[in-house]
Design an enzyme around this catalytic site. Sequence first.
Site, PDB file in Angstrom:
ATOM      1  N   GLU A 248      37.552 -99.789 158.312  1.00  0.00           N
ATOM      2  CA  GLU A 248      37.961 -98.446 157.904  1.00  0.00           C
ATOM      3  C   GLU A 248      38.824 -97.837 159.004  1.00  0.00           C
ATOM      4  O   GLU A 248      39.869 -97.260 158.746  1.00  0.00           O
ATOM      5  CB  GLU A 248      36.728 -97.573 157.614  1.00  0.00           C
ATOM      6  CG  GLU A 248      37.113 -96.174 157.147  1.00  0.00           C
ATOM      7  CD  GLU A 248      35.933 -95.316 156.688  1.00  0.00           C
ATOM      8  OE1 GLU A 248      34.885 -95.864 156.340  1.00  0.00           O
ATOM      9  OE2 GLU A 248      36.091 -94.085 156.676  1.00  0.00           O
ATOM     10  N   ARG A 326      26.579 -87.871 157.918  1.00  0.00           N
ATOM     11  CA  ARG A 326      25.966 -88.493 156.731  1.00  0.00           C
ATOM     12  C   ARG A 326      24.500 -88.850 156.991  1.00  0.00           C
ATOM     13  O   ARG A 326      23.678 -88.868 156.085  1.00  0.00           O
ATOM     14  CB  ARG A 326      26.758 -89.716 156.245  1.00  0.00           C
ATOM     15  CG  ARG A 326      26.383 -90.107 154.809  1.00  0.00           C
ATOM     16  CD  ARG A 326      27.176 -91.282 154.285  1.00  0.00           C
ATOM     17  NE  ARG A 326      28.341 -90.934 153.493  1.00  0.00           N
ATOM     18  CZ  ARG A 326      28.323 -90.597 152.199  1.00  0.00           C
ATOM     19  NH1 ARG A 326      27.178 -90.536 151.545  1.00  0.00           N
ATOM     20  NH2 ARG A 326      29.434 -90.312 151.575  1.00  0.00           N
ATOM     21  N   GLU A 728      27.744 -99.024 148.329  1.00  0.00           N
ATOM     22  CA  GLU A 728      26.831 -98.878 149.462  1.00  0.00           C
ATOM     23  C   GLU A 728      25.357 -98.682 149.100  1.00  0.00           C
ATOM     24  O   GLU A 728      24.482 -99.221 149.778  1.00  0.00           O
ATOM     25  CB  GLU A 728      27.270 -97.688 150.335  1.00  0.00           C
ATOM     26  CG  GLU A 728      28.610 -97.882 151.015  1.00  0.00           C
ATOM     27  CD  GLU A 728      29.139 -96.580 151.576  1.00  0.00           C
ATOM     28  OE1 GLU A 728      29.593 -95.723 150.779  1.00  0.00           O
ATOM     29  OE2 GLU A 728      29.080 -96.391 152.800  1.00  0.00           O
TER      30      GLU A 728
HETATM   31  N1  MTE Z   1      31.659-105.674 148.952  1.00  0.00           N
HETATM   32  C1  MTE Z   1      32.344-106.724 149.444  1.00  0.00           C
HETATM   33  N2  MTE Z   1      32.301-107.890 148.784  1.00  0.00           N
HETATM   34  N3  MTE Z   1      33.063-106.620 150.592  1.00  0.00           N
HETATM   35  C2  MTE Z   1      33.101-105.444 151.319  1.00  0.00           C
HETATM   36  O1  MTE Z   1      33.759-105.380 152.355  1.00  0.00           O
HETATM   37  N4  MTE Z   1      32.345-103.106 151.481  1.00  0.00           N
HETATM   38  C3  MTE Z   1      31.290-102.167 151.118  1.00  0.00           C
HETATM   39  C4  MTE Z   1      31.110-102.136 149.599  1.00  0.00           C
HETATM   40  N5  MTE Z   1      30.999-103.451 149.072  1.00  0.00           N
HETATM   41  C5  MTE Z   1      32.375-104.322 150.817  1.00  0.00           C
HETATM   42  C6  MTE Z   1      31.677-104.487 149.595  1.00  0.00           C
HETATM   43  C7  MTE Z   1      31.556-100.808 151.579  1.00  0.00           C
HETATM   44  S1  MTE Z   1      31.141-100.396 153.162  1.00  0.00           S
HETATM   45  C8  MTE Z   1      32.090 -99.859 150.768  1.00  0.00           C
HETATM   46  S2  MTE Z   1      32.310 -98.273 151.289  1.00  0.00           S
HETATM   47  C9  MTE Z   1      32.505-100.176 149.399  1.00  0.00           C
HETATM   48  O2  MTE Z   1      32.272-101.526 149.046  1.00  0.00           O
HETATM   49  C10 MTE Z   1      33.988 -99.882 149.270  1.00  0.00           C
HETATM   50  O3  MTE Z   1      34.466-100.202 148.023  1.00  0.00           O
HETATM   51  P1  MTE Z   1      34.261 -99.237 146.752  1.00  0.00           P
HETATM   52  O4  MTE Z   1      34.586 -97.862 147.208  1.00  0.00           O
HETATM   53  O5  MTE Z   1      35.201 -99.782 145.774  1.00  0.00           O
HETATM   54  O6  MTE Z   1      32.825 -99.359 146.351  1.00  0.00           O
HETATM   55  N1  HPA Z   2      32.004 -92.393 153.995  1.00  0.00           N
HETATM   56  C1  HPA Z   2      32.832 -93.335 154.451  1.00  0.00           C
HETATM   57  N2  HPA Z   2      33.847 -93.091 155.215  1.00  0.00           N
HETATM   58  C2  HPA Z   2      34.082 -91.830 155.555  1.00  0.00           C
HETATM   59  C3  HPA Z   2      33.266 -90.795 155.118  1.00  0.00           C
HETATM   60  C4  HPA Z   2      32.179 -91.090 154.295  1.00  0.00           C
HETATM   61  O1  HPA Z   2      31.411 -90.219 153.870  1.00  0.00           O
HETATM   62  N3  HPA Z   2      33.738 -89.656 155.634  1.00  0.00           N
HETATM   63  C5  HPA Z   2      34.797 -90.010 156.366  1.00  0.00           C
HETATM   64  N4  HPA Z   2      35.016 -91.314 156.321  1.00  0.00           N
HETATM   65 MO1  MOS Z   3      32.127 -98.119 153.669  1.00  0.00          MO
HETATM   66  S1  MOS Z   3      30.973 -97.924 155.337  1.00  0.00           S
HETATM   67  O1  MOS Z   3      32.321 -96.374 153.479  1.00  0.00           O
HETATM   68  O2  MOS Z   3      33.614 -98.626 154.341  1.00  0.00           O
END
Ligand code: MTE
Ligand code: HPA
Ligand code: MOS
Length: 772
Positions: A248, A326, A728
């Site tokens: 990120e 958070r 998550e």
């Molecule tokens: N799933 C896979 N296969 N690979 C990833 O890197 N990241 C996780 C989750 N699932 C991740 C994953 C995290 S930390 C987040 S915030 C979300 O996917 C981000 O994707 P989304 O917003 O589409 O759920």
């Molecule tokens: N989640 C993930 N990434 C972020 C957030 C959050 O709530 N706020 C700022 N960056």
């Molecule tokens: Mo997920 S920790 O919000 O990239």
Amino acid sequence: MQLVKTLHPPKVKKSSKPIDRGIRNIDSYTHLRGESLYVDDVNVREGTLHAVVFDSNCAHGKIKNIDYSKALDLTGVVSILTSKDVPGENQIGGIFPDEPLFAEGEVHYWGQPMALIVAETKTIAKKARRLIVAEYEELPVITTAKQAKEKGSFISAPRSFNLGDVDGTFAECDYIFEGESFSNGQEHLYIEAQGAYAEPLENGNIRIVSSTQGPTAVQKTTAQVLGLPMHKIEIDVTRLGGGFGGKEDQATPWAVMAALAAQHLNQSVKLILDRHDDLRMTGKRHPYNSTYKIGLSKDLKILAYEVELLQNAGAAADLSPAIAERTLFHATNSYYVPNVKSTVYSCKTNLPPNTAFRGFGGPQGMFVIESAIAQAASELGVLPSAIQEANLLEENQEFSYGQVATKVEAKNSWMSAKEKFQLEQAREKIYEFNSNSPVAKKGLAVMPITFGISFTNTQMNHARALVHIYQDGSIGISTAAVEMGQGVNTKLLQIAADIFSVNGRKVKIESTNTTRVANTSPSAASSTADLNGKALVMACENLLNRLKTIVAQEYKVDEKEVALKDEWVYVAGQKTDITWEQLIFKAMALRVALTENAHYATPIIHFDKSKEKGHPFAYHVYGTAIVTATVDCLRGTYEFDSVKIVHDYGKSMNPGIDLGQVEGALIQGIGWMTLEEIAYAENGRLLSNALSTYKVPDIYSVPKEVEVLPLETDGNDMAILKSKAVGEPPLMYGIGAYFAIQNAMKAFNPNYKMKFHAPMTPEKVLLGLYNQ
Ligand code: MTE
Ligand code: HPA
Ligand code: MOS
């Protein structure tokens, strides 16, 4: 005659065809064949140079001298870049400007980048790295949050969320328990390590292929360091081999360094970290040291909860303040607690800056209240689940941060799990097993979860989608979404195919590129499909309405009479002789725009940091897991018999992908709670710096049985097609694994005193089993 009446007509009903929920991940074919492209696979320009980062081998010190001469003399070394070569600002801090790209004067953690070695090959660059000699005047090293707090070493001011009157209420509680809890960090271990490829273009423009969750962050920071306007920097992302939060913010420096070298040398530069370098130089999940006080009534209602959380932020802010926030949002997990005082300190230590990791601080806060409940239950001689169940959040109850909970599924998921998985019978079986088994003991824990969906920083909750319908009827889609394995591209494809009612093969999801979709938030906070998907719905519906107008005018009917179904045009329910392709051909002939861009910003949400109150989340995701473990009480080893989950998907738009997210997150959560032990030496050197010293879950640590039932609900309109975010939240089911093991230990050793110090490794289990 005006052909297209309105550019942005009011919303119309979507096509009658139900969305194809069964579609498999669109990357599965190339993944399976090994044909999916990652940064290291891009076709590089002839003459591309390779870079390796020279980093500090001292966790805190003044840089007395660095001798690069021998490295520079090595044949094949082209250049070594340091802070002196930065034309703009030597600064990459995302929230605060407290992090240099290259160390200057002092180093603050072991693994901190000091220089970039650019050579003809990576092997030469690595050889050169061993020839650099750095001398430091060593300064005191802080590795734990506790030490940092004692010394007053903080990243930012503490934050507190308060509700009701905690001090007054403790005086009225029948029972009060106090304790301590610790949860360790966690390595992201994305399969694709950090890396970037930067290519100089004409007029000083630079194009970067980056493995980042946040293309705009990379663009903005590169522009700042290189002293260029943002429009000169283009970031392109095809997909990531995993991010999990680790990309990120922390994908940025490598892209910036590659771009800096490309700018200096006017040659393409590739910088891909080796696993060892990645493990040493990048931050991880934040370890937390916490103290708590929980007050209950005779009927097991939690009346008051006070918690102080010390976050080990590492040597720079990175995302730590947002992650700390958070932690407070999730400090009471799925429970309604009328009196709360929660405080978090973001502690500055000499570790690599810790960063986002699936759950973003939420899991750490939830582990503490689960610890408090486990302790209370143990001392009162009741089941933890009796306390958990008595306090589950209900409709219209208030979180400590002021949001009033609606469409709450905490009880619903709990009761469903309890009934569908026959919790009482499962417990009885365990009692029976344990009374007949001297060495192997079983334990069970129930783990409810509640997770808020939205970036906690309200202003980040927006996204855009750019849709082209090409003249042959094929469709190209660009959004801010980054595919990292979570399946977001498949979901986007489903949305477009559904709205236009075309075969998914007609839809292409383009790479994520800052020149097509600008000023984006990172793909994070589990919100990527919600934010980008909603923008995509808007763009597609606008295009659809424009196409319908063409038909309506030709047939002299109202637009409401026009529908697209399976690539055919229907009028008043009757199939016409116009196909999708012919409709697009007509639109071209009539000079109707076949491109649309739409912007979505989550409505309703807000948060006032001066009061620490507001409505930060679009909605919450709920669920309940029942975890059963068997401990081998001779060896201290354990395995998980089963994890049975009732999960609130809303109305899942892709049950296959969403199940994969629940399973993956669960295992990652179990790893964090039981196996994965990050260790730093007192001098700040990472000890768990390889997969021989850092154990992650493998096929043998996966529970023998994982069953996930969807909770029957109406979904939530704030979620994309009522399909709730799933990335998550399920990680936190893994917290149940910690408590299941301890309950088994207690069955073996009745004198065992509960400890809340994760991960619960086999060593700790063994020591606990024989502790009197
Ligand atoms: N799933 C896979 N296969 N690979 C990833 O890197 N990241 C996780 C989750 N699932 C991740 C994953 C995290 S930390 C987040 S915030 C979300 O996917 C981000 O994707 P989304 O917003 O589409 O759920
Ligand atoms: N989640 C993930 N990434 C972020 C957030 C959050 O709530 N706020 C700022 N960056
Ligand atoms: Mo997920 S920790 O919000 O990239």
